[in-house]
Design a protein around this motif. Structure first.
Motif, PDB file in Angstrom:
ATOM      1  N   THR A  12     118.861  91.006  84.667  1.00 52.10           N
ATOM      2  CA  THR A  12     119.036  90.831  83.169  1.00 52.10           C
ATOM      3  C   THR A  12     119.161  92.062  82.205  1.00 52.10           C
ATOM      4  O   THR A  12     119.956  92.354  81.389  1.00 52.10           O
ATOM      5  CB  THR A  12     117.922  89.766  82.592  1.00 52.10           C
ATOM      6  OG1 THR A  12     117.906  88.693  83.368  1.00 52.10           O
ATOM      7  CG2 THR A  12     118.100  89.526  81.212  1.00 52.10           C
ATOM      8  N   TYR A  13     118.294  92.941  82.840  1.00 48.62           N
ATOM      9  CA  TYR A  13     118.546  94.204  82.189  1.00 48.62           C
ATOM     10  C   TYR A  13     119.610  94.978  82.478  1.00 48.62           C
ATOM     11  O   TYR A  13     120.340  95.689  81.590  1.00 48.62           O
ATOM     12  CB  TYR A  13     117.066  95.206  82.978  1.00 48.62           C
ATOM     13  CG  TYR A  13     117.149  96.510  82.112  1.00 48.62           C
ATOM     14  CD1 TYR A  13     116.343  96.701  81.189  1.00 48.62           C
ATOM     15  CD2 TYR A  13     117.830  97.721  82.692  1.00 48.62           C
ATOM     16  CE1 TYR A  13     116.263  98.030  80.667  1.00 48.62           C
ATOM     17  CE2 TYR A  13     117.673  98.955  82.228  1.00 48.62           C
ATOM     18  CZ  TYR A  13     116.931  99.053  80.966  1.00 48.62           C
ATOM     19  OH  TYR A  13     116.724 100.356  80.571  1.00 48.62           O
ATOM     20  N   ASP A  14     120.152  94.928  83.919  1.00 51.65           N
ATOM     21  CA  ASP A  14     121.413  95.413  84.100  1.00 51.65           C
ATOM     22  C   ASP A  14     122.567  95.023  83.258  1.00 51.65           C
ATOM     23  O   ASP A  14     123.517  95.508  82.607  1.00 51.65           O
ATOM     24  CB  ASP A  14     121.952  95.379  85.525  1.00 51.65           C
ATOM     25  CG  ASP A  14     120.814  96.070  86.364  1.00 51.65           C
ATOM     26  OD1 ASP A  14     120.401  97.109  85.848  1.00 51.65           O
ATOM     27  OD2 ASP A  14     120.871  95.996  87.469  1.00 51.65           O
ATOM     28  N   VAL A  65     125.140  97.316  79.749  1.00 56.61           N
ATOM     29  CA  VAL A  65     126.764  97.378  79.771  1.00 56.61           C
ATOM     30  C   VAL A  65     127.058  97.415  78.337  1.00 56.61           C
ATOM     31  O   VAL A  65     126.322  96.961  77.335  1.00 56.61           O
ATOM     32  CB  VAL A  65     127.478  96.310  80.783  1.00 56.61           C
ATOM     33  CG1 VAL A  65     127.205  96.336  82.121  1.00 56.61           C
ATOM     34  CG2 VAL A  65     127.233  95.051  79.936  1.00 56.61           C
ATOM     35  N   PRO A  66     128.074  98.221  77.914  1.00 54.63           N
ATOM     36  CA  PRO A  66     128.618  98.372  76.644  1.00 54.63           C
ATOM     37  C   PRO A  66     129.054  96.819  76.201  1.00 54.63           C
ATOM     38  O   PRO A  66     129.654  96.057  76.972  1.00 54.63           O
ATOM     39  CB  PRO A  66     129.723  99.237  76.570  1.00 54.63           C
ATOM     40  CG  PRO A  66     129.531 100.102  78.001  1.00 54.63           C
ATOM     41  CD  PRO A  66     129.128  99.221  78.920  1.00 54.63           C
ATOM     42  N   ASN A  67     128.783  96.494  75.022  1.00 50.73           N
ATOM     43  CA  ASN A  67     129.072  95.065  74.452  1.00 50.73           C
ATOM     44  C   ASN A  67     128.642  94.005  75.582  1.00 50.73           C
ATOM     45  O   ASN A  67     129.825  93.424  76.050  1.00 50.73           O
ATOM     46  CB  ASN A  67     130.505  95.220  74.084  1.00 50.73           C
ATOM     47  CG  ASN A  67     130.813  96.185  73.099  1.00 50.73           C
ATOM     48  OD1 ASN A  67     130.087  96.397  72.260  1.00 50.73           O
ATOM     49  ND2 ASN A  67     131.809  97.080  73.380  1.00 50.73           N
ATOM     50  N   PRO A  68     127.513  93.933  75.888  1.00 51.21           N
ATOM     51  CA  PRO A  68     127.395  92.857  76.683  1.00 51.21           C
ATOM     52  C   PRO A  68     127.639  91.311  76.141  1.00 51.21           C
ATOM     53  O   PRO A  68     127.461  91.192  75.002  1.00 51.21           O
ATOM     54  CB  PRO A  68     125.565  92.996  76.881  1.00 51.21           C
ATOM     55  CG  PRO A  68     125.177  93.643  75.947  1.00 51.21           C
ATOM     56  CD  PRO A  68     126.424  94.499  75.262  1.00 51.21           C
ATOM     57  N   ARG A  69     127.888  90.270  76.935  1.00 52.32           N
ATOM     58  CA  ARG A  69     127.991  88.957  76.593  1.00 52.32           C
ATOM     59  C   ARG A  69     126.655  88.372  76.104  1.00 52.32           C
ATOM     60  O   ARG A  69     125.772  88.570  76.906  1.00 52.32           O
ATOM     61  CB  ARG A  69     128.740  88.320  77.679  1.00 52.32           C
ATOM     62  CG  ARG A  69     130.246  88.779  77.680  1.00 52.32           C
ATOM     63  CD  ARG A  69     130.942  87.871  78.508  1.00 52.32           C
ATOM     64  NE  ARG A  69     131.187  86.513  77.879  1.00 52.32           N
ATOM     65  CZ  ARG A  69     131.778  85.513  78.403  1.00 52.32           C
ATOM     66  NH1 ARG A  69     132.550  85.506  79.189  1.00 52.32           N
ATOM     67  NH2 ARG A  69     132.047  84.489  77.679  1.00 52.32           N
ATOM     68  N   HIS A  70     126.583  87.682  75.224  1.00 55.00           N
ATOM     69  CA  HIS A  70     125.190  86.939  74.910  1.00 55.00           C
ATOM     70  C   HIS A  70     124.036  87.845  74.844  1.00 55.00           C
ATOM     71  O   HIS A  70     123.052  87.615  75.386  1.00 55.00           O
ATOM     72  CB  HIS A  70     125.240  85.722  75.677  1.00 55.00           C
ATOM     73  CG  HIS A  70     126.491  84.907  75.937  1.00 55.00           C
ATOM     74  ND1 HIS A  70     126.745  84.166  74.980  1.00 55.00           N
ATOM     75  CD2 HIS A  70     127.304  84.754  76.972  1.00 55.00           C
ATOM     76  CE1 HIS A  70     128.056  83.482  75.315  1.00 55.00           C
ATOM     77  NE2 HIS A  70     128.223  83.732  76.476  1.00 55.00           N
ATOM     78  N   PRO A  71     124.165  88.989  73.795  1.00 54.01           N
ATOM     79  CA  PRO A  71     122.939  89.728  74.154  1.00 54.01           C
ATOM     80  C   PRO A  71     121.759  89.130  73.729  1.00 54.01           C
ATOM     81  O   PRO A  71     120.651  89.756  74.083  1.00 54.01           O
ATOM     82  CB  PRO A  71     123.378  91.016  73.079  1.00 54.01           C
ATOM     83  CG  PRO A  71     124.478  90.386  72.168  1.00 54.01           C
ATOM     84  CD  PRO A  71     125.282  89.435  73.109  1.00 54.01           C
TER      85      PRO A  71
END
Length: 82
Positions: free
Chosen positions: A20-22, A26-32
């Motif tokens: 989850t941390y990984d 990332v830039p612009n994660p999905r569903h932050p």
């Protein structure tokens, strides 16, 4: 600390926390928001697990060992699927 045996559920929770941390890193994660909520739930689970009340040798070192073992299992899992 190498001989410390963690409950399987605790190792799986640490692996899920790492994943989850990984995903959040990332830039612009999905569903932050969902990822942050999951990270918080996993953090609470990991921090309050009953295992820590029975840990010989000190909790901080054991937590480091848990993270090390979870990474090692994840690396082996990655090698098997490759």
């Amino acid at each position: 600390m190498d001989s410390l045996r963690f409950p399987d559920g605790l190792v799986r929770a640490q692996q899920a926390w790492n994943d989850t941390y990984d995903a959040l890193a990332v830039p612009n994660p999905r569903h932050p928001t969902v990822l942050r909520q999951r990270l918080l739930r996993l953090s609470v689970f990991l921090h309050t697990h009953p295992f820590w009340s029975t840990t010989p040798g000190g909790v901080p070192a054991a937590r480091v060992e848990l993270r090390r073992q979870a990474r090692a299992v994840a690396q082996q899992r990655g090698k098997r699927s490759a």
